[in-house]
Design an enzyme around this catalytic site. Sequence first.
Site, mmCIF file in Angstrom:
data_model
loop_
_atom_site.group_PDB
_atom_site.id
_atom_site.type_symbol
_atom_site.label_atom_id
_atom_site.label_comp_id
_atom_site.label_asym_id
_atom_site.label_seq_id
_atom_site.Cartn_x
_atom_site.Cartn_y
_atom_site.Cartn_z
ATOM 1 C CG HIS A 1 25.460 16.078 -14.959
ATOM 2 N ND1 HIS A 1 24.141 16.410 -15.157
ATOM 3 C CD2 HIS A 1 25.500 14.739 -14.747
ATOM 4 C CE1 HIS A 1 23.400 15.311 -15.058
ATOM 5 N NE2 HIS A 1 24.201 14.291 -14.822
ATOM 6 C CG LEU A 2 27.425 22.085 -18.575
ATOM 7 C CD1 LEU A 2 26.354 23.123 -18.821
ATOM 8 C CD2 LEU A 2 28.601 22.280 -19.492
ATOM 9 N NE ARG B 1 19.269 27.471 -14.484
ATOM 10 C CZ ARG B 1 19.573 26.192 -14.371
ATOM 11 N NH1 ARG B 1 20.215 25.565 -15.318
ATOM 12 N NH2 ARG B 1 19.224 25.531 -13.299
ATOM 13 N NE ARG C 1 24.887 22.972 -8.367
ATOM 14 C CZ ARG C 1 24.081 23.272 -9.360
ATOM 15 N NH1 ARG C 1 24.214 22.713 -10.539
ATOM 16 N NH2 ARG C 1 23.120 24.162 -9.187
ATOM 17 N N PRO D 1 16.093 20.537 -19.812
ATOM 18 C CG PRO D 1 14.271 20.066 -18.429
ATOM 19 C CD PRO D 1 15.467 19.431 -19.084
ATOM 20 C CG ASN D 2 15.827 25.560 -16.843
ATOM 21 O OD1 ASN D 2 15.056 26.400 -17.287
ATOM 22 N ND2 ASN D 2 15.510 24.758 -15.847
ATOM 23 C CD GLU E 1 23.800 10.951 -15.627
ATOM 24 O OE1 GLU E 1 23.696 11.730 -14.652
ATOM 25 O OE2 GLU E 1 23.489 9.745 -15.563
ATOM 26 C CG ASP F 1 11.342 3.488 -18.602
ATOM 27 O OD1 ASP F 1 12.314 3.050 -17.931
ATOM 28 O OD2 ASP F 1 10.172 3.494 -18.172
ATOM 29 C CG ASN G 1 23.490 18.291 -19.286
ATOM 30 O OD1 ASN G 1 22.724 18.052 -18.352
ATOM 31 N ND2 ASN G 1 24.334 19.304 -19.273
ATOM 32 C CB ALA H 1 15.948 19.639 -13.646
ATOM 33 C CE1 TYR I 1 24.325 23.739 -14.038
ATOM 34 C CE2 TYR I 1 23.372 25.911 -13.686
ATOM 35 C CZ TYR I 1 23.384 24.553 -13.439
ATOM 36 O OH TYR I 1 22.467 23.996 -12.602
#
Length: 148
Positions: A99-100, A17, A106, A9-10, A97, A86, A73, A76, A22
């Site tokens: 993440h930017l 954003r 955070r 998402p996003n 995994e 799962d 990624n 959220a 990011y």
Amino acid sequence: MKIGVLNGPNLNLLGKREPEHYGGQTLAEIEALLEERARADGSELVFFQSNDEGDLVDWVQQEADRVDGWIVNAAALTHTSVALRDALAGSGRPFVEVHLSNVYAREPFRHTSLLADRALGVIAGFRASSYVFGLEALTAHLRAREAG
């Protein structure tokens, strides 16, 4: 070697954003960077982004037999989605995994990942380079596994 790149998402709003977290690159620009790296390495990538958890789960299930591994990624959903965890575990394919932002610098709720203990590793905080590092780590893992 074929790798699925899953974005949650996003992430479709990258470039607009919260660039302080990011970076300024769009998702399309990150995908182009990854495509360039993958081509040079002889890998093929398939991309998917959705704001809907069910769509992400469906895509993992649909692509599981067509990919050798995942770059994920989950945004959220990293912190909330047992369903995505799962689906990735059920795919039988390894994943990294990414993440930017540095999620550990955070808000405290971002410090928990429901995916991390199933992942080969977690790369966070290097903006678009997190994806590149993830691609490098995953392809090295897959090649080592192929070599036996």
